[in-house]
Enzyme design. Structure first.
Site, PDB file in Angstrom:
ATOM      1  N   HIS A   1       0.798  -1.233   0.000  1.00 43.79           N
ATOM      2  CA  HIS A   1       0.000   0.000   0.000  1.00 43.79           C
ATOM      3  C   HIS A   1       0.828   1.280   0.000  1.00 43.79           C
ATOM      4  O   HIS A   1       0.270   2.368  -0.130  1.00 43.79           O
ATOM      5  CB  HIS A   1      -1.001  -0.012   1.171  1.00 43.79           C
ATOM      6  CG  HIS A   1      -2.347   0.541   0.810  1.00 43.79           C
ATOM      7  ND1 HIS A   1      -3.473   0.326   1.565  1.00 43.79           N
ATOM      8  CD2 HIS A   1      -2.756   1.321  -0.233  1.00 43.79           C
ATOM      9  CE1 HIS A   1      -4.506   0.952   1.010  1.00 43.79           C
ATOM     10  NE2 HIS A   1      -4.091   1.565  -0.084  1.00 43.79           N
TER      11      HIS A   1
ATOM     12  N   ASP B   1      -9.876  -0.279   4.063  1.00 40.37           N
ATOM     13  CA  ASP B   1      -8.679  -0.891   4.648  1.00 40.37           C
ATOM     14  C   ASP B   1      -8.968  -1.235   6.114  1.00 40.37           C
ATOM     15  O   ASP B   1      -9.786  -0.568   6.761  1.00 40.37           O
ATOM     16  CB  ASP B   1      -7.545   0.158   4.579  1.00 40.37           C
ATOM     17  CG  ASP B   1      -6.146  -0.408   4.742  1.00 40.37           C
ATOM     18  OD1 ASP B   1      -5.965  -1.398   5.479  1.00 40.37           O
ATOM     19  OD2 ASP B   1      -5.217   0.171   4.150  1.00 40.37           O
TER      20      ASP B   1
ATOM     21  N   HIS C   1      -6.608  -0.816   8.098  1.00 43.70           N
ATOM     22  CA  HIS C   1      -5.656   0.136   8.691  1.00 43.70           C
ATOM     23  C   HIS C   1      -5.827   1.522   8.084  1.00 43.70           C
ATOM     24  O   HIS C   1      -6.235   1.643   6.925  1.00 43.70           O
ATOM     25  CB  HIS C   1      -4.218  -0.331   8.433  1.00 43.70           C
ATOM     26  CG  HIS C   1      -3.993  -1.787   8.718  1.00 43.70           C
ATOM     27  ND1 HIS C   1      -4.145  -2.762   7.760  1.00 43.70           N
ATOM     28  CD2 HIS C   1      -3.647  -2.430   9.857  1.00 43.70           C
ATOM     29  CE1 HIS C   1      -3.898  -3.952   8.287  1.00 43.70           C
ATOM     30  NE2 HIS C   1      -3.600  -3.792   9.566  1.00 43.70           N
TER      31      HIS C   1
ATOM     32  N   ASP D   1      -3.248   3.686   7.642  1.00 45.12           N
ATOM     33  CA  ASP D   1      -2.050   3.989   6.839  1.00 45.12           C
ATOM     34  C   ASP D   1      -1.734   5.483   6.831  1.00 45.12           C
ATOM     35  O   ASP D   1      -1.361   6.061   5.814  1.00 45.12           O
ATOM     36  CB  ASP D   1      -2.213   3.479   5.391  1.00 45.12           C
ATOM     37  CG  ASP D   1      -2.314   1.962   5.311  1.00 45.12           C
ATOM     38  OD1 ASP D   1      -2.090   1.284   6.335  1.00 45.12           O
ATOM     39  OD2 ASP D   1      -2.611   1.448   4.222  1.00 45.12           O
TER      40      ASP D   1
ATOM     41  N   HIS E   1       4.342   1.307   4.092  1.00 44.18           N
ATOM     42  CA  HIS E   1       2.955   0.966   3.700  1.00 44.18           C
ATOM     43  C   HIS E   1       1.950   1.355   4.791  1.00 44.18           C
ATOM     44  O   HIS E   1       0.748   1.381   4.510  1.00 44.18           O
ATOM     45  CB  HIS E   1       2.815  -0.515   3.295  1.00 44.18           C
ATOM     46  CG  HIS E   1       2.722  -1.490   4.435  1.00 44.18           C
ATOM     47  ND1 HIS E   1       2.058  -2.698   4.335  1.00 44.18           N
ATOM     48  CD2 HIS E   1       3.215  -1.445   5.694  1.00 44.18           C
ATOM     49  CE1 HIS E   1       2.148  -3.349   5.489  1.00 44.18           C
ATOM     50  NE2 HIS E   1       2.834  -2.621   6.318  1.00 44.18           N
TER      51      HIS E   1
ATOM     52  N   ASP F   1      -7.456  -1.868   0.009  1.00 41.48           N
ATOM     53  CA  ASP F   1      -6.528  -2.855   0.567  1.00 41.48           C
ATOM     54  C   ASP F   1      -7.320  -4.145   0.772  1.00 41.48           C
ATOM     55  O   ASP F   1      -8.370  -4.133   1.431  1.00 41.48           O
ATOM     56  CB  ASP F   1      -5.987  -2.337   1.910  1.00 41.48           C
ATOM     57  CG  ASP F   1      -4.898  -3.220   2.497  1.00 41.48           C
ATOM     58  OD1 ASP F   1      -4.963  -4.455   2.336  1.00 41.48           O
ATOM     59  OD2 ASP F   1      -3.987  -2.661   3.145  1.00 41.48           O
TER      60      ASP F   1
ATOM     61  N   ASP G   1      -6.951  -6.400   2.699  1.00 42.70           N
ATOM     62  CA  ASP G   1      -7.124  -6.765   4.112  1.00 42.70           C
ATOM     63  C   ASP G   1      -8.320  -6.071   4.767  1.00 42.70           C
ATOM     64  O   ASP G   1      -8.626  -6.322   5.943  1.00 42.70           O
ATOM     65  CB  ASP G   1      -5.836  -6.596   4.922  1.00 42.70           C
ATOM     66  CG  ASP G   1      -5.461  -5.145   5.213  1.00 42.70           C
ATOM     67  OD1 ASP G   1      -6.325  -4.262   5.218  1.00 42.70           O
ATOM     68  OD2 ASP G   1      -4.252  -4.913   5.448  1.00 42.70           O
TER      69      ASP G   1
ATOM     70  N   GLU H   1      -1.925  -5.326  -1.635  1.00 40.52           N
ATOM     71  CA  GLU H   1      -1.620  -6.202  -0.489  1.00 40.52           C
ATOM     72  C   GLU H   1      -2.073  -7.655  -0.660  1.00 40.52           C
ATOM     73  O   GLU H   1      -2.157  -8.388   0.322  1.00 40.52           O
ATOM     74  CB  GLU H   1      -2.134  -5.609   0.843  1.00 40.52           C
ATOM     75  CG  GLU H   1      -1.543  -4.233   1.200  1.00 40.52           C
ATOM     76  CD  GLU H   1      -0.114  -4.273   1.757  1.00 40.52           C
ATOM     77  OE1 GLU H   1       0.457  -5.380   1.905  1.00 40.52           O
ATOM     78  OE2 GLU H   1       0.434  -3.175   2.025  1.00 40.52           O
TER      79      GLU H   1
END
Ligand SMILES: [Mn+2]
Length: 350
Positions: free
Chosen positions: A130, A153, A155, A157, A170, A261, A263, A306
């Site tokens: 990312h 995401d 996260h 980031d 990332h 992302d 994830d 990712e």
């Protein structure tokens, strides 16, 4: 008009010109616009420590992305995979790892995305990790002006190089892109080309569930719109998407950059990724997000990042992760779960 510089950049990319399908506007196809995807593979992994994520672009292509996009009436041009220069002696700068390699790769990606945008496509950046959002969003904004960013995401980031506990870039890309954080960003080698290009009010997060304290502080300080998994649970994804689009188009409707992302989706569905976090979006919620953004007509660039086959324990883990990434991208380009047919479809006569 394609400038000399972008013409050069486009030549440098491996260009595969694909058959174009033309679709004429038809009143029964409310959501079926002429769409065109410009695909850029970015096999880059130095924004984090785990090898394998550089295989993402080829895996996503091998799962049939291009043909499936064409089958749903999308024009596709594949610009191939970017090549990134080897950086030697890329010693940490403070805690930040691989700054020179990440800075250099993202400069190239920014130039490539600008060139592909100027050819009129919705760009599809296949990562890679990312950290590539730095170049993707920077290049997108350089080509079209102010953007809305929808960041899906687990996260945020948004660590700065100084709040990050890992030093992995990332986990930091948004900090380099936001106007509001510029005074908090130290000088890094190969980062001087980056001009901040996103305002905090033009950013929406969806799916967050693993946010560092420094990141949480920044999100509150800047008043960033966040639909964490708590809001997803509370409101449901349809309401989250309505509110996202209302919020982003309150004043002017800007082109949307969707940074996805893998994830964000629950690891039971997409386990082959570097930093899985339990309690994520279902497959259906993930796809709904893409369908809704597609129907705004404002989607101008997508990142899919990712996907890491080396993090899957079984072949099924990898296959489920990759095919979900493909389905999310199909949703971005008009695939409807109710079914699709081309505007020139005719029933066979007996
Ligand atoms: Mn993530």
């Amino acid at each position: 008009r394609v400038s000399m510089r972008s013409a050069r950049i486009l030549r440098q990319l491996a260009v595969t010109v694909c058959k174009r399908h033309h679709h004429h506007h038809h009143p029964h196809h409310r959501y079926h616009h002429q769409r065109s995807a410009g695909i850029i593979g970015a096999p880059f992994s130095k924004g984090q420590p785990r090898g394998g994520v550089e295989r993402g672009p080829d895996l996503i292509r091998a799962a049939g992305l291009l043909n499936k996009l064409r089958e749903q009436g999308c024009t596709v041009k594949d610009y191939g995979n970017m090549a990134f220069e080897e950086v030697v002696d890329d010693e940490p700068v403070g805690r930040v790892k691989c700054a020179r390699a990440v800075g250099s790769a993202n400069k190239r990606l920014s130039d490539a995305v600008q060139a592909v945008k100027r050819e009129g496509h919705t760009t599809v950046m296949l990562g890679g990790d990312h950290s590539l959002a730095i170049g993707s969003i920077h290049g997108h904004s350089a080509a079209v002006g102010e953007l809305s960013v929808v960041w899906v995401d687990a996260h945020a980031d948004i660590n700065t190089p100084l709040t990050s506990s890992t030093g992995n870039i990332h986990g930091q890309p948004m900090s380099y892109l936001l106007h509001e954080l510029q005074s908090k960003i130290p000088v890094l080698p190969n980062f001087s080309w980056i001009k901040p290009c996103v305002s905090a009010k033009d950013l929406v997060y969806i799916g967050l569930r693993d946010v560092d304290p420094g990141e949480h502080y920044i999100l509150k300080l800047l008043g960033v719109k966040v639909f964490s998994m708590s809001e997803v649970d509370h409101l449901g994804v349809p309401r989250v998407m309505e509110e996202t689009c209302d919020y982003l188009s309150a004043k002017v409707k800007k082109p949307i950059h969707l940074s996805y992302d893998i994830d964000a989706i629950d690891p039971s569905v997409t386990p082959a990724t570097g930093t899985p976090v339990v309690g994520g979006l279902t497959y259906r919620e993930g796809v709904y997000i893409t369908e809704h953004i597609c129907q705004t007509g404002l989607l101008s660039a997508v990142d899919m990042v990712e996907v890491n086959p080396l993090r899957g324990r079984t072949e099924d883990d990898i296959q489920s992760t990759v095919s979900t990434a493909v389905d999310l991208l199909l949703g971005c380009f008009g695939r409807l779960r109710e079914g699709n047919h081309s505007s020139d479809y005719r029933l066979p006569e007996p």
